[in-house]
Design a protein around this motif. Structure first.
Motif, short mmCIF file in Angstrom:
data_model
loop_
_atom_site.label_atom_id
_atom_site.label_comp_id
_atom_site.label_asym_id
_atom_site.label_seq_id
_atom_site.Cartn_x
_atom_site.Cartn_y
_atom_site.Cartn_z
N LYS A 258 0.89 -1.18 0.00
CA LYS A 258 0.00 0.00 0.00
C LYS A 258 0.92 1.22 0.00
O LYS A 258 1.86 1.28 0.79
CB LYS A 258 -0.87 0.00 1.25
N LEU A 259 0.63 2.15 -0.91
CA LEU A 259 1.49 3.34 -1.01
C LEU A 259 0.81 4.54 -0.40
O LEU A 259 -0.38 4.76 -0.62
CB LEU A 259 1.80 3.64 -2.49
N GLU A 260 1.56 5.31 0.37
CA GLU A 260 1.08 6.61 0.87
C GLU A 260 1.83 7.67 0.10
O GLU A 260 3.06 7.73 0.17
CB GLU A 260 1.40 6.77 2.36
N LYS A 261 1.09 8.51 -0.61
CA LYS A 261 1.71 9.55 -1.43
C LYS A 261 1.86 10.84 -0.62
O LYS A 261 1.12 11.05 0.34
CB LYS A 261 0.82 9.84 -2.65
N ASN A 262 2.78 11.68 -1.04
CA ASN A 262 2.93 13.02 -0.44
C ASN A 262 3.15 13.03 1.05
O ASN A 262 2.55 13.83 1.78
CB ASN A 262 1.70 13.89 -0.79
N VAL A 263 3.97 12.14 1.52
CA VAL A 263 4.33 12.11 2.94
C VAL A 263 5.36 13.23 3.17
O VAL A 263 6.24 13.46 2.33
CB VAL A 263 4.93 10.74 3.31
N ALA A 264 5.24 13.91 4.31
CA ALA A 264 6.17 15.01 4.60
C ALA A 264 7.55 14.47 4.96
O ALA A 264 7.67 13.40 5.57
CB ALA A 264 5.62 15.87 5.74
N ALA A 265 8.58 15.24 4.59
CA ALA A 265 9.97 14.77 4.72
C ALA A 265 10.47 14.67 6.17
O ALA A 265 11.47 13.98 6.42
CB ALA A 265 10.88 15.70 3.92
N ALA A 266 9.79 15.36 7.10
CA ALA A 266 10.30 15.42 8.48
C ALA A 266 10.55 14.02 9.04
O ALA A 266 9.68 13.14 8.98
CB ALA A 266 9.32 16.17 9.37
N GLY A 267 11.75 13.83 9.58
CA GLY A 267 12.10 12.53 10.16
C GLY A 267 12.82 11.62 9.17
O GLY A 267 13.28 10.54 9.53
N TYR A 268 12.91 12.05 7.92
CA TYR A 268 13.55 11.21 6.90
C TYR A 268 14.79 11.88 6.31
O TYR A 268 15.32 11.45 5.30
CB TYR A 268 12.53 10.87 5.79
N GLU A 269 15.27 12.92 7.03
CA GLU A 269 16.41 13.69 6.50
C GLU A 269 17.66 12.83 6.35
O GLU A 269 18.46 13.03 5.44
CB GLU A 269 16.72 14.89 7.42
N SER A 270 17.82 11.87 7.25
CA SER A 270 19.04 11.04 7.19
C SER A 270 19.11 10.20 5.91
O SER A 270 20.16 9.69 5.55
CB SER A 270 19.12 10.14 8.42
N THR A 274 14.11 15.46 1.06
CA THR A 274 13.97 16.90 1.31
C THR A 274 12.56 17.40 0.97
O THR A 274 12.24 18.56 1.24
CB THR A 274 14.98 17.70 0.46
N GLY A 275 11.74 16.58 0.35
CA GLY A 275 10.39 17.02 -0.02
C GLY A 275 9.43 15.86 0.08
O GLY A 275 9.84 14.75 0.47
N PRO A 276 8.17 16.11 -0.27
CA PRO A 276 7.15 15.06 -0.18
C PRO A 276 7.58 13.78 -0.93
O PRO A 276 8.19 13.88 -2.00
CB PRO A 276 5.92 15.68 -0.84
N PHE A 277 7.28 12.65 -0.36
CA PHE A 277 7.73 11.39 -0.97
C PHE A 277 6.65 10.32 -0.80
O PHE A 277 5.63 10.55 -0.14
CB PHE A 277 9.06 10.95 -0.35
N THR A 278 6.89 9.17 -1.42
CA THR A 278 5.96 8.04 -1.34
C THR A 278 6.50 7.04 -0.33
O THR A 278 7.68 6.69 -0.37
CB THR A 278 5.80 7.38 -2.72
N ARG A 279 5.61 6.63 0.57
CA ARG A 279 6.05 5.71 1.63
C ARG A 279 5.21 4.43 1.60
O ARG A 279 4.02 4.46 1.26
CB ARG A 279 5.88 6.38 2.99
N SER A 280 5.84 3.35 2.00
CA SER A 280 5.08 2.12 2.23
C SER A 280 5.58 1.48 3.50
O SER A 280 6.78 1.40 3.74
CB SER A 280 5.23 1.16 1.05
N ARG A 281 4.64 1.06 4.33
CA ARG A 281 5.01 0.36 5.57
C ARG A 281 4.74 -1.12 5.39
O ARG A 281 3.66 -1.50 4.92
CB ARG A 281 4.18 0.90 6.72
N PHE A 282 5.72 -1.91 5.75
CA PHE A 282 5.56 -3.36 5.58
C PHE A 282 6.38 -4.08 6.63
O PHE A 282 7.58 -3.82 6.78
CB PHE A 282 6.03 -3.78 4.18
#
Ligand code: DHB
Ligand code: FE
Length: 306
Positions: A258-270, A274-282
């Motif tokens: 399942k894809l989540e679109k437009n997730v905010a970058a905060a917490g993923y800087e490492s 730097t901008g909205p991204f697509t995330r999937s939790r599995f």
């Protein structure tokens, strides 16, 4: 003794003549396959030119390094998974992430990272910035710390590093060791589907069979941890045309992300996000190993040769 014989007598000689015991298991399997081929030649009235064309094709397939592509396309890889699932069911070994085929394109020894990694640092690669994250847990839901998540996928042209001379070594391949809470995460991009190499022995056969050679977009995993049964699986990217029509028959229910679109970058800087991204939790759920062999972090060939 006469050296003239019928086909039946010939088969008998082929399978019984020996100067040493050899390997009993190899003998048994080879004898069966040779016998089945003798029968197929007879029943289908295979002509010499057809037979030798087949031999030539096998030789070309081997020298192109494409034997593994054919086994998947003819269903053998999934067959072995179906048989393993059935054996598990009989043994009452239920639960855990479903297995899916390893495929022919795994390479051992990918760079090892702790907790998180970028797979795409040979880039830039086009497409959405993608992060997949989750935990490795056991069948009781307890985190498995120190599990090694070996992940690999194709580039934007559907090709895999190591098999594609254009890509640097281990591009889009990493091993990620889970942290104390069993967590892993990685950044990459959403790979496209894969197609068998055109103008190759493999595509020759699939054309003759009237079949396509496409796989839906997918990401491979080999997950290993002490005391847990090594898990070989794949996840699919949703929305692919070939998701229910995989030439390797490897799509499995429960393994479509399942894809989540437009997730905010905060917490993923490492991960350089730097901008909205697509995330999937599995989460990967591992079964307990019943012996040391099952927990061995090896891919199939290393296991077979061990
Ligand atoms: C094949 C390719 C893959 O990427 C895969 O995962 C499985 C099989 C193949 O070409 O046979
Ligand atoms: Fe693949």
């Amino acid at each position: 003794m006469s050296n003239e014989f019928t086909a039946t007598q010939l088969l008998e000689r082929v399978t019984t003549s020996r100067v040493a015991p050899g390997n009993e298991r190899v003998r048994k399997i080879a004898d069966r396959i040779v016998g089945d081929l003798f029968r197929a030649i007879d029943e289908l009235d295979v002509q010499p030119d057809e037979f030798w064309a087949g031999v030539d094709w096998l030789a070309r397939l081997g020298s192109a390094g494409q034997m593994g592509l054919i086994t998947a396309g003819l269903g053998f890889d999934r067959l072995l998974d179906i048989r393993a699932d059935e054996a598990d069911e009989r043994a009452g070994r239920l639960g855990g992430t479903p297995r899916a085929i390893e495929g022919p394109l795994y390479v051992a020894g990918a760079p090892l990272a702790r907790g998180e990694s970028r797979l795409d640092d040979d880039g830039p690669h086009p497409g959405d910035v993608f992060v997949m994250e989750g935990r490795v847990v056991d069948t009781e839901g307890r985190p498995v710390a120190g599990a090694v998540v070996d992940v690999w996928h194709a580039n934007e042209h559907g090709r895999y590093s190591h098999f594609d001379p254009e890509q640097p070594a281990y591009a889009l391949r990493r091993r990620i060791e889970t942290d104390d809470q069993g967590r892993y995460r990685f950044r990459s991009f959403l790979p496209p589907g894969y197609a068998i190499p055109p103008d190759s022995p493999t595509s020759e056969l699939f054309t003759a069979l009237g079949r396509h050679g496409n796989r839906p977009a997918h990401i491979h995993f080999l997950v290993a941890a002490d005391g847990q049964r090594t898990l070989t699986t794949q996840v699919n990217i949703p929305g692919d045309t070939f998701i229910d029509d995989d030439f390797a028959f490897a799509t499995r229910d429960g393994l479509v992300l399942k894809l989540e679109k437009n997730v905010a970058a905060a917490g993923y800087e490492s991960l350089g996000v730097t901008g909205p991204f697509t995330r999937s939790r599995f989460d990967f759920v591992m079964q307990k190993a019943v012996d040391a062999t099952e927990a061995d972090p090896q891919a199939r060939l290393a296991r077979a040769l061990a």
